[in-house]
Each structure stands twice: as C-alpha cells, then as structure tokens.
Scaffold this active site. Structure first.
Site, short mmCIF file in Angstrom:
data_model
loop_
_atom_site.label_atom_id
_atom_site.label_comp_id
_atom_site.label_asym_id
_atom_site.label_seq_id
_atom_site.Cartn_x
_atom_site.Cartn_y
_atom_site.Cartn_z
N ASP A 169 0.87 -1.28 0.09
CA ASP A 169 -0.15 0.11 0.04
C ASP A 169 0.84 1.39 0.04
O ASP A 169 1.92 1.49 0.63
CB ASP A 169 -0.97 -0.03 1.21
CG ASP A 169 -2.24 1.12 1.17
OD1 ASP A 169 -3.26 0.69 1.01
OD2 ASP A 169 -1.70 2.10 1.20
N ILE A 170 0.32 2.23 -0.71
CA ILE A 170 1.47 3.38 -0.96
C ILE A 170 1.17 4.29 0.45
O ILE A 170 2.32 5.31 0.40
CB ILE A 170 0.72 4.35 -2.15
CG1 ILE A 170 2.04 5.04 -2.70
CG2 ILE A 170 -0.51 5.06 -1.72
CD1 ILE A 170 1.65 5.74 -3.94
N ASN A 191 -12.67 -3.69 2.44
CA ASN A 191 -13.77 -2.28 2.78
C ASN A 191 -14.54 -2.16 1.40
O ASN A 191 -14.21 -2.50 0.48
CB ASN A 191 -12.94 -0.84 2.81
CG ASN A 191 -12.03 -0.79 3.84
OD1 ASN A 191 -12.16 -1.33 5.00
ND2 ASN A 191 -10.80 -0.18 3.98
N GLN A 209 -14.35 2.63 1.48
CA GLN A 209 -13.82 2.13 0.43
C GLN A 209 -13.55 3.39 -0.87
O GLN A 209 -14.47 4.13 -1.02
CB GLN A 209 -14.65 1.18 -0.47
CG GLN A 209 -14.08 0.51 -1.55
CD GLN A 209 -14.79 -0.65 -2.39
OE1 GLN A 209 -16.18 -0.75 -2.05
NE2 GLN A 209 -14.40 -1.26 -3.26
N HIS A 249 -10.00 -5.34 -3.18
CA HIS A 249 -8.78 -5.57 -2.70
C HIS A 249 -8.89 -5.98 -1.22
O HIS A 249 -9.75 -5.45 -0.71
CB HIS A 249 -8.07 -4.34 -2.71
CG HIS A 249 -8.67 -3.09 -2.28
ND1 HIS A 249 -9.69 -2.35 -3.13
CD2 HIS A 249 -8.45 -2.58 -1.32
CE1 HIS A 249 -10.13 -1.38 -2.17
NE2 HIS A 249 -9.29 -1.27 -1.16
N HIS A 295 -7.04 -5.89 1.99
CA HIS A 295 -5.83 -5.30 2.80
C HIS A 295 -5.18 -6.28 3.89
O HIS A 295 -5.96 -7.02 4.49
CB HIS A 295 -6.20 -4.05 3.92
CG HIS A 295 -6.68 -3.06 3.13
ND1 HIS A 295 -5.91 -1.61 3.08
CD2 HIS A 295 -7.89 -2.69 2.47
CE1 HIS A 295 -6.76 -0.72 2.28
NE2 HIS A 295 -8.02 -1.39 2.08
#
Ligand code: AMP
Length: 115
Positions: A31-32, A88, A95, A101, A103
C-alpha cells in the site's frame, strides 16, 4: 480492464507498484500509504468493484485472493504474530478504490473494533 481504474492500471503496468507476489490471477503489492509495518493489498487481476461482487461472480478467484493474502503474511513474517485481512466495501467502510482488494495488515497490535 478499465483504464479509469487505478488498480487495473497497476495490473497492466501503467502505474508502478511494489509487487511482493503474483500469480496468473492475483497481484499483491505494498500500500502506498501504509497503516502498519506490513500493509499489502491483494487484488484480482480482473476488475470487480468490490469483494462481494468478486465472490458472487467467481468464488474460486475470491478463494485465490484469500490464499495469496495468507502467503504474503508469511512472506512478511507476520503469520506467527497475527495480522488482519480487511475488505472495505462501500461508503460507510471508506472504500476509496472500487476494484476489489484485501488489505493485509500486520506487524503491530491492533484494536477492535476498528475506528
Ligand atoms: P480502500 O480505502 O479500502 O479502498 O483502500 C484503498 C487503498 O489503496 C488505500 O489504502 C490507499 O493507500 C491504496 N492506494 C491507492 N493508490 C495506490 C497506489 N498507486 N499504490 C498502492 N496503494 C495505493
């Protein structure tokens, strides 16, 4: 494949990502804006708006996403200490990217319930 979808663009290589694991059908990348020492996103390569849509259309693919989530937890050595898998889904869950996706969060203690 949607050129409007950020995660589809990561899948096709148009946007760079730190990929940690890949199969024919699933991609996992960091994750960025990591919220924990381990924060990896596991996505199906094909586009579904959220996890429920993915599971309804392709239960086997949903299972592959979960299996890869478990694999990347092992790669980051958080499998023994524990980690969280989060999908989410929709506005109340915040979201923000409408491509399914998971996490994978670990490497620190987490409270329950989440905020
Ligand atoms: P969500 O709020 O559940 O939709 O999560 C979307 C996640 O995608 C957030 O945690 C973002 O930090 C992450 N994210 C957004 N853009 C990128 C990107 N280009 N590379 C990696 N992670 C991203």
């Amino acid at each position: 494949m949607s050129t409007e979808c950020m995660f589809c663009r990561i899948v096709d290589g148009a946007i760079p990502a730190t990929v940690v694991h890949e199969t024919d059908t699933v991609l996992a990348f960091r994750d960025i804006a990591a919220q924990a020492p381990t924060h990896i996103l596991v996505i199906p390569k094909v586009h579904y708006a959220d996890a429920a849509a993915m599971a309804a259309a392709d239960p086997a693919l949903a299972g592959e996403v979960l299996a890869v989530a478990g694999e990347v937890a092992k790669l980051d050595s958080v499998n023994a200490t524990g980690y969280r898998m989060v999908f989410n889904t929709g506005p109340d869950a915040n979201q923000t990217v409408f491509h399914a996706h998971c996490h994978v969060l670990g490497g620190r203690g987490m409270t329950w319930p989440p905020g």
